[in-house]
Design a protein around this motif. Sequence first.
Motif, PDB file in Angstrom:
ATOM      1  N   THR A  36       0.838  -1.210   0.074  1.00  0.00           N
ATOM      2  CA  THR A  36       0.011  -0.085  -0.159  1.00  0.00           C
ATOM      3  C   THR A  36       1.011   1.294   0.030  1.00  0.00           C
ATOM      4  O   THR A  36       2.262   1.249  -0.244  1.00  0.00           O
ATOM      5  N   GLY A  37       0.373   2.500   0.139  1.00  0.00           N
ATOM      6  CA  GLY A  37       1.140   3.676   0.125  1.00  0.00           C
ATOM      7  C   GLY A  37       0.976   4.032  -1.160  1.00  0.00           C
ATOM      8  O   GLY A  37       0.233   3.726  -1.890  1.00  0.00           O
ATOM      9  N   LYS A  38       1.847   5.366  -1.522  1.00  0.00           N
ATOM     10  CA  LYS A  38       1.611   6.136  -2.639  1.00  0.00           C
ATOM     11  C   LYS A  38       2.559   5.258  -3.770  1.00  0.00           C
ATOM     12  O   LYS A  38       2.201   5.548  -4.857  1.00  0.00           O
ATOM     13  N   THR A  39       3.717   4.538  -3.358  1.00  0.00           N
ATOM     14  CA  THR A  39       4.280   3.841  -4.406  1.00  0.00           C
ATOM     15  C   THR A  39       3.611   2.999  -5.453  1.00  0.00           C
ATOM     16  O   THR A  39       3.906   3.084  -6.452  1.00  0.00           O
ATOM     17  N   PRO A  40       2.750   2.072  -4.998  1.00  0.00           N
ATOM     18  CA  PRO A  40       2.152   1.162  -5.924  1.00  0.00           C
ATOM     19  C   PRO A  40       1.066   1.606  -6.701  1.00  0.00           C
ATOM     20  O   PRO A  40       0.229   0.998  -7.560  1.00  0.00           O
ATOM     21  N   GLY A 132       7.003  -1.575  -1.217  1.00  0.00           N
ATOM     22  CA  GLY A 132       7.570  -0.160  -1.294  1.00  0.00           C
ATOM     23  C   GLY A 132       8.895  -0.298  -0.204  1.00  0.00           C
ATOM     24  O   GLY A 132       9.088  -1.285   0.061  1.00  0.00           O
ATOM     25  N   ILE A 133       9.266   0.951   0.106  1.00  0.00           N
ATOM     26  CA  ILE A 133      10.245   1.077   0.996  1.00  0.00           C
ATOM     27  C   ILE A 133       9.933   2.339   1.819  1.00  0.00           C
ATOM     28  O   ILE A 133       9.731   3.236   1.299  1.00  0.00           O
ATOM     29  N   GLY A 134      10.278   2.309   3.225  1.00  0.00           N
ATOM     30  CA  GLY A 134      10.045   3.201   4.177  1.00  0.00           C
ATOM     31  C   GLY A 134      11.425   4.247   3.874  1.00  0.00           C
ATOM     32  O   GLY A 134      12.410   3.623   3.342  1.00  0.00           O
ATOM     33  N   HIS A 138      12.360   0.322   6.004  1.00  0.00           N
ATOM     34  CA  HIS A 138      11.432  -0.797   6.158  1.00  0.00           C
ATOM     35  C   HIS A 138      10.706  -1.318   4.927  1.00  0.00           C
ATOM     36  O   HIS A 138      10.360  -0.808   3.861  1.00  0.00           O
ATOM     37  N   TYR A 168      -1.428  11.038   5.287  1.00  0.00           N
ATOM     38  CA  TYR A 168      -2.577  10.530   4.866  1.00  0.00           C
ATOM     39  C   TYR A 168      -3.788  10.640   5.989  1.00  0.00           C
ATOM     40  O   TYR A 168      -4.823  10.425   5.589  1.00  0.00           O
ATOM     41  N   LYS A 202      13.519   8.717  -1.237  1.00  0.00           N
ATOM     42  CA  LYS A 202      13.790   7.120  -0.828  1.00  0.00           C
ATOM     43  C   LYS A 202      15.318   6.922  -1.274  1.00  0.00           C
ATOM     44  O   LYS A 202      15.635   5.765  -1.197  1.00  0.00           O
TER      45      LYS A 202
HETATM   46  P1  PGA Z   1       4.703   5.066   0.391  1.00  0.00           P
HETATM   47  O1  PGA Z   1       5.149   4.017   1.531  1.00  0.00           O
HETATM   48  O2  PGA Z   1       4.661   4.363  -0.671  1.00  0.00           O
HETATM   49  O3  PGA Z   1       3.602   5.844   0.791  1.00  0.00           O
HETATM   50  O4  PGA Z   1       6.012   5.877   0.325  1.00  0.00           O
HETATM   51  C1  PGA Z   1       6.131   2.987   1.184  1.00  0.00           C
HETATM   52  C2  PGA Z   1       6.477   2.221   2.336  1.00  0.00           C
HETATM   53  O5  PGA Z   1       6.429   2.770   3.559  1.00  0.00           O
HETATM   54  O6  PGA Z   1       6.672   0.996   2.474  1.00  0.00           O
END
Ligand code: PGA
Length: 261
Positions: A36-40, A132-134, A138, A168, A202
């Motif tokens: 989830t998140g904005k990446t996908p 995705g990646i934090g 993460h 969000y 990122k």
């Molecule tokens: P983001 O979050 O796609 O909203 O940047 C990615 C994540 O935290 O894994």
Amino acid sequence: MEVIIFKDQQTASKKISAFIKAKLQKKKGLVLGMATGKTPLNLYEELIKKYEKGMMDFKDVSTFNLDEYYGLNSEDKNSYCYYMRENLLKKINIDQENCHIPNANSQDVPAHCLQYEQKIREKGGIDIQILGIGSEGHIGFNEPASSLVSRTRMKTLTQQTIKDNSIYFDDKKSVPIHVITMGLGTIMEAKEILLMAFGDSKSEAILNTVEGPLTSMVPASILQMHPKATIVLDEKAAKQLKRREYYQWVYNNRPSWQIGI
Ligand code: PGA
């Protein structure tokens, strides 16, 4: 680990959706690990477009989401249940029975986590895990210092993640502190992994993931140990990589039998 750099998120998302379409043509009952998140978001839009054009059939596909905020009900617009429904699942012909997201209201979290893992095994494992990646590295909600062999469980978010994700939430103070997330060991069992990262914010996490040492301080660095992990970036997320030109050289010179994304 393969690193692929596209000019922007749209181009990357189109390529990945074409890759998933090709995989679906080979295996009707594909098992997808979802993020989830904005990446996908762009990727999901591309999958919906392909479905609407009759190019993809999700009837036999199963999905397993990486994580969910603990305590949010599935109607809460910040829950990942809501996110998945609105951004993908209700717009394609997937059987809702085959869509799995950790239960954020489970009264017995350890038992629920064991069942979640069991359901993944019963489906034959995850074929393609989207990640995705934090900003601190993460994947799922496996924060720095997560065990590299962890399984699905409850985790406590870092203050950085709470801050990153508060954009969000209408009430910035209402970001849940606890989540249920697949573990790093769970993610590593996926047959194939596609990690996407876009934007400047990122780039440090990507540098540490791809070219840094393997360490639980950067959970995504465990992907260095995966036999089929692809890191798909835009130029901004790739900007700190020292061997950027080499990765592009490899991509441009792939033997034809190796063509993937
Ligand atoms: P983001 O979050 O796609 O909203 O940047 C990615 C994540 O935290 O894994």
